[in-house]
Enzyme design. Structure first.
Site, PDB file in Angstrom:
ATOM      1  N   GLY A  24       7.521   3.543  -4.626  1.00  0.00           N
ATOM      2  CA  GLY A  24       8.620   2.620  -4.918  1.00  0.00           C
ATOM      3  C   GLY A  24       9.837   3.289  -5.527  1.00  0.00           C
ATOM      4  O   GLY A  24      10.722   2.615  -6.048  1.00  0.00           O
ATOM      5  N   GLY A  27       4.223   0.526   1.268  1.00  0.00           N
ATOM      6  CA  GLY A  27       4.555  -0.611   0.414  1.00  0.00           C
ATOM      7  C   GLY A  27       5.800  -1.313   0.924  1.00  0.00           C
ATOM      8  O   GLY A  27       5.749  -2.138   1.832  1.00  0.00           O
ATOM      9  N   GLY A  28       6.950  -0.976   0.360  1.00  0.00           N
ATOM     10  CA  GLY A  28       8.215  -1.641   0.667  1.00  0.00           C
ATOM     11  C   GLY A  28       8.496  -1.819   2.154  1.00  0.00           C
ATOM     12  O   GLY A  28       8.858  -2.919   2.604  1.00  0.00           O
ATOM     13  N   ASN A  47       0.744  -2.380   2.460  1.00  0.00           N
ATOM     14  CA  ASN A  47       0.259  -2.956   1.206  1.00  0.00           C
ATOM     15  C   ASN A  47       1.390  -3.834   0.688  1.00  0.00           C
ATOM     16  O   ASN A  47       2.375  -3.333   0.162  1.00  0.00           O
ATOM     17  CB  ASN A  47      -0.085  -1.838   0.210  1.00  0.00           C
ATOM     18  CG  ASN A  47      -0.469  -2.392  -1.158  1.00  0.00           C
ATOM     19  OD1 ASN A  47      -0.683  -3.600  -1.310  1.00  0.00           O
ATOM     20  ND2 ASN A  47      -0.547  -1.511  -2.147  1.00  0.00           N
ATOM     21  N   TRP A  48       1.216  -5.129   0.867  1.00  0.00           N
ATOM     22  CA  TRP A  48       2.288  -6.055   0.482  1.00  0.00           C
ATOM     23  C   TRP A  48       2.401  -6.224  -1.025  1.00  0.00           C
ATOM     24  O   TRP A  48       3.376  -6.783  -1.515  1.00  0.00           O
ATOM     25  CB  TRP A  48       2.047  -7.420   1.137  1.00  0.00           C
ATOM     26  CG  TRP A  48       2.393  -7.484   2.583  1.00  0.00           C
ATOM     27  CD1 TRP A  48       3.063  -6.541   3.319  1.00  0.00           C
ATOM     28  CD2 TRP A  48       2.101  -8.568   3.486  1.00  0.00           C
ATOM     29  NE1 TRP A  48       3.200  -6.973   4.618  1.00  0.00           N
ATOM     30  CE2 TRP A  48       2.626  -8.212   4.750  1.00  0.00           C
ATOM     31  CE3 TRP A  48       1.445  -9.794   3.348  1.00  0.00           C
ATOM     32  CZ2 TRP A  48       2.516  -9.046   5.861  1.00  0.00           C
ATOM     33  CZ3 TRP A  48       1.341 -10.619   4.455  1.00  0.00           C
ATOM     34  CH2 TRP A  48       1.876 -10.252   5.698  1.00  0.00           C
ATOM     35  N   LYS A  49       1.356  -5.820  -1.747  1.00  0.00           N
ATOM     36  CA  LYS A  49       1.337  -5.998  -3.211  1.00  0.00           C
ATOM     37  C   LYS A  49       1.506  -7.481  -3.548  1.00  0.00           C
ATOM     38  O   LYS A  49       0.983  -8.324  -2.821  1.00  0.00           O
ATOM     39  CB  LYS A  49       2.409  -5.108  -3.870  1.00  0.00           C
ATOM     40  CG  LYS A  49       2.289  -3.655  -3.367  1.00  0.00           C
ATOM     41  CD  LYS A  49       3.095  -2.659  -4.139  1.00  0.00           C
ATOM     42  CE  LYS A  49       2.878  -1.256  -3.567  1.00  0.00           C
ATOM     43  NZ  LYS A  49       3.552  -0.215  -4.313  1.00  0.00           N
ATOM     44  N   HIS A  85      -5.718   1.331  -6.459  1.00  0.00           N
ATOM     45  CA  HIS A  85      -4.278   1.614  -6.365  1.00  0.00           C
ATOM     46  C   HIS A  85      -3.763   2.020  -7.747  1.00  0.00           C
ATOM     47  O   HIS A  85      -4.239   1.519  -8.770  1.00  0.00           O
ATOM     48  CB  HIS A  85      -3.532   0.375  -5.852  1.00  0.00           C
ATOM     49  CG  HIS A  85      -2.129   0.684  -5.456  1.00  0.00           C
ATOM     50  ND1 HIS A  85      -1.112   0.788  -6.384  1.00  0.00           N
ATOM     51  CD2 HIS A  85      -1.575   0.955  -4.248  1.00  0.00           C
ATOM     52  CE1 HIS A  85       0.004   1.109  -5.743  1.00  0.00           C
ATOM     53  NE2 HIS A  85      -0.241   1.218  -4.451  1.00  0.00           N
TER      54      HIS A  85
END
Ligand code: 13P
Length: 251
Positions: A173, A233-234, A9-11, A95
């Site tokens: 995160g 994510g990260g 999930n690159w956001k 999300h």
């Protein structure tokens, strides 16, 4: 029995050029991995180029949001029909960042799940408790409500094509991962709720863990019986770290 599914999930990260560069590298790194499903969630602007960049590979592209109507006067929104038309296969829904910053409710999330299914794509439904819920012993209660309301009106046949991502909000995160045991306990509770709603289909459903999953902690998390992959994510922003997590998901 279940194939692990690793999704990035690159956001709100990556321009088109950056997206294509990362995906081109990733494609090469995972080209021989056939026993893990691989998904990358990209921002709307990069979706079209992302779909083209992964052509000929086993990587599927996900949108990070959707509006649950086919078309109309909804300025600034993007419909499931539009996503499907460019080759998007998955949509991340609910999300915690959307729940918290954009006040999305379980009812609205449920509309999105249905709209995505009606358009032949796979929803990735995110659920997870805040730190105060966990400290108050309310994790099971909170996640159960998110599942029951988020998946209200869904049939067992539809449920088979839904991915649930359990992401404890306090682990997103923050570098604080749930321990494998803590995550497994919640995943097991989640599967019990799914079993109550959908019967045997629950054993086929993918429940991903998300929240500071990295190459270093992925093997232990993925070794848990009810953890069927990750929503990253990260560590999904770089091809090498993401590919390491994909490798850790091989059985
Ligand atoms: P991090 O992996 O950066 O903690 O993010 C998890 C997440 O929110 C994926 O949807």
């Amino acid at each position: 029995m279940r194939t692990n599914v690793i999704a990035g999930n690159w956001k709100m990260n990556k321009t088109n050029a950056e997206a294509v560069e990362m995906l081109t590298e990733l494609k090469g790194l995972v080209k021989d991995i056939k026993d893990v499903k691989i998904i990358i969630g990209a921002p709307f602007t990069a979706l079209s180029d992302a779909v083209k960049a992964v052509e000929g590979s086993q990587i599927g592209i996900a949108a990070e949001n959707v509006y649950p109507k086919a078309s109309g006067a909804y300025t600034g929104e993007v419909s499931p029909v539009m996503l499907k038309s460019i080759g998007v296969k998955y949509v991340i829904i609910g999300h915690s960042e959307r729940r918290d910053y954009f006040k999305e409710t379980n009812e609205f999330i449920n509309e999105k799940v249905k709209a995505v299914l009606e358009n032949g794509m796979t929803p990735i439904l995110c659920i997870g408790e805040h730190l105060e819920d966990r400290e108050a012993g309310k994790t099971a209660e909170v996640t159960e409500k998110q599942i029951r309301e988020g998946l209200a009106g869904i049939t067992p046949e539809q449920a088979e094509n839904i991915i649930v991502a359990y992401e404890p909000v306090w682990a997103i995160g923050t570098g604080k991962t749930a321990t494998p045991e803590v995550a497994q306990e919640t995943h097991k509770q989640i599967r019990e709720v799914l079993r109550d709603m959908f019967g045997k289909v629950a054993d086929k459903m993918i429940i991903q863990y998300g929240g500071s999953m990295k190459p270093a902690n992925a093997p232990e998390l993925l070794a848990q019986p009810d953890i069927d992959g990750g929503l990253i994510g990260g560590a999904s922003l770089e091809a090498t770290s993401f590919a390491e997590i994909v490798s850790a998901a091989r059985k």
